[in-house]
Design an enzyme around this catalytic site. Structure first.
Site, PDB file in Angstrom:
ATOM      1  CG  ASP A 211      -2.285   0.667   0.899  1.00 51.47           C
ATOM      2  OD1 ASP A 211      -2.239   1.833   0.479  1.00 51.47           O
ATOM      3  OD2 ASP A 211      -3.348   0.056   1.093  1.00 51.47           O
ATOM      4  CG  HIS A 234      -0.856   1.468  -3.323  1.00 53.59           C
ATOM      5  ND1 HIS A 234      -2.132   1.212  -2.867  1.00 53.59           N
ATOM      6  CD2 HIS A 234      -0.454   0.334  -3.957  1.00 53.59           C
ATOM      7  CE1 HIS A 234      -2.482  -0.019  -3.208  1.00 53.59           C
ATOM      8  NE2 HIS A 234      -1.478  -0.566  -3.864  1.00 53.59           N
TER       9      HIS A 234
END
Length: 456
Positions: A211, A234
């Site tokens: 993430d 991310h």
């Protein structure tokens, strides 16, 4: 001969005085360190003493050992300031099936002034047993709550069940030289999350997760991020902000000299429809991109990954303004190098691009990536590729005089905690891994000289 013996005895006496270590070691409280035995109670007993003023404010988790821990809360306020926790061994979480207690976090430090957590040890969240239960509660590995003048450095963090590190309600924080690793497929394993905190420095870290490498959430101000190597993951995100009608606030954020490698996003701002508040005075500068899906993105239609399905039917949105992107270079995995998806009702304002060159990674021939720009009002683009029709084009550097002044400089910190680990320039390590002052090396040399003198 008697004179020589007296010198030797005196040297030994002096050495004993100066080398006596008051630091507390968790093994003194019964911690086994075999990676299987639950050492939680030993850690809590050691913490109670060090927080009460024993051990000269220093707690040692020795090298060469692995300590299995159930959820723990190390709470203040403490009589000692600063508190120095040296993690030289490994901390290992229980697996999901054997977990006992709180699922919000594994290790919590709260209400501690001048906390220093450092070392070359490892914090292993054993997250693989949790990841398949994505919809269930999963613990953040390491959380700091209301800890002002916090220093965190040197550690390796691996495989958290959810986020690896969470900073909440802390002011004057420095995080440096961390390694954070989790598989790209691991859900919600953010590297570092920051919320409701100010004057935070995050620098010189290598982060690879499933993430956000770093997420800056609501209630934050004066955040400086530099020297981050991010990927997979991310990217570095502002947000998400405004979920469930939240009134959000993020301001004065600087992200500079960072690398993104194979990430889903690079420099991202994400807000939910229906929120309110602001994200403003944000600078991304000196960014290198290598095969990044969304190198530059503002998404005011964020819907937990389903932005394309989100509609602009909400009456409010978090206002995004005064955002600068400068000195970007590298490649995009998608056709879009720049993607601004702003709200019709609350458009993005004062967005600036300067010295940006993003090419598509797949072309192999230096093909320029495309740009998409929806609902942006005001801003300037100078030497930016791709260019955007919604931004005024300019080759005149004087036009940057209209740009909001946002210096990517480290904020002035409050008074630094008076901690020996941050002040002494040289250190050596004792037999159990504890860090010792350099003066002990000098005294050891004195003893060696004494023996040589006697034997000579």
């Amino acid at each position: 001969m008697q004179k020589k013996t007296s010198i030797l005895i005196f040297s030994v006496f002096i050495l004993q005085i100066f080398t006596y270590s008051k630091a507390l070691d968790v093994t003194q409280y019964g911690a086994v360190g075999d990676g299987v035995t639950d050492d939680s109670q030993a850690f809590l007993k050691a913490w109670e003493d060090v927080c009460s003023g024993a051990g000269d404010g220093q707690l040692i988790i020795p090298a060469g050992m692995a300590f299995m821990l159930q959820p723990l809360k190390f709470e203040g306020s403490c009589k000692s300031t600063p508190i120095v926790v040296q993690i030289l061994g490994n901390l290992v979480a229980s697996s999901r099936g054997k977990w006992k207690g709180d699922k919000d976090q594994w290790i919590l430090f709260s209400d501690i002034e001048g906390l220093v957590v450092e070392g070359n040890g490892e914090i292993n969240g054993q997250g693989s047993s949790w990841w398949e239960h994505k919809g269930s509660s999963r613990p953040t590995a390491l959380k700091f709550k209301s800890c002002n003048n916090l220093r965190l450095s040197g550690l390796t963090h691996v495989d958290s069940a959810m986020a690896h590190i969470h900073i909440n309600g802390c002011n004057d924080v420095t995080i440096s030289n961390l390694r954070i690793n989790a598989p790209e497929s691991s859900p919600n394993t953010d590297g570092i999350d920051v919320a409701v905190s100010s004057n935070v420095i995050i620098q010189d870290c290598v982060i690879a997760t499933g993430d956000d490498c770093i997420a800056i959430n609501s209630g934050t101000a004066n955040i400086r991020i530099s020297g981050i190597d991010c990927g997979p993951g991310h990217g570095i995100s502002i947000g998400s902000l405004g979920k469930d009608g939240e009134i959000a606030s993020v301001e004065d954020v600087c992200v500079q000299n960072c690398n993104f490698r194979g990430t889903m996003n690079g420099a991202r701002i994400k807000t939910w429809p229906g929120g309110s508040g602001y994200a403003r005075r944000i600078t991304f500068n000196g960014i290198t991109l290598d095969n990044v899906e969304n190198p530059i993105i503002i998404d005011q239609h964020y819907n937990n990954g389903d932005s394309d399905k989100s509609t602009d039917d909400k009456s409010s949105a978090v206002e995004v303004s005064k955002v600068v992107y400068s000195n970007f270079v590298g490649t995009s995995r998608s056709e879009y190098g720049v993607n601004f998806r702003c709200s019709t009702r609350v458009p993005c304002t004062e967005i600036f691009l300067k010295d940006v060159k993003i090419e598509t990674a797949s072309s192999g021939m230096g093909q320029v990536a495309q740009g998409q720009c929806l609902n942006v009002r005001g801003g300037v683009s100078t030497l930016a590729v791709p260019g955007l029709e919604c931004l005024a084009l300019s080759t005149d550097m004087l036009s940057w005089g209209t740009m909001p002044e946002q210096a990517c400089m480290l904020p002035q910190q409050s008074v630094q905690p008076n901690t020996r680990p941050l002040q002494d320039p040289l250190w050596v390590y004792g037999s159990r891994g504890e860090r010792l002052g350099v003066y002990r090396v000098v005294l050891t040399s004195l003893i060696s000289f004494g023996f040589s003198y006697v034997l000579g």
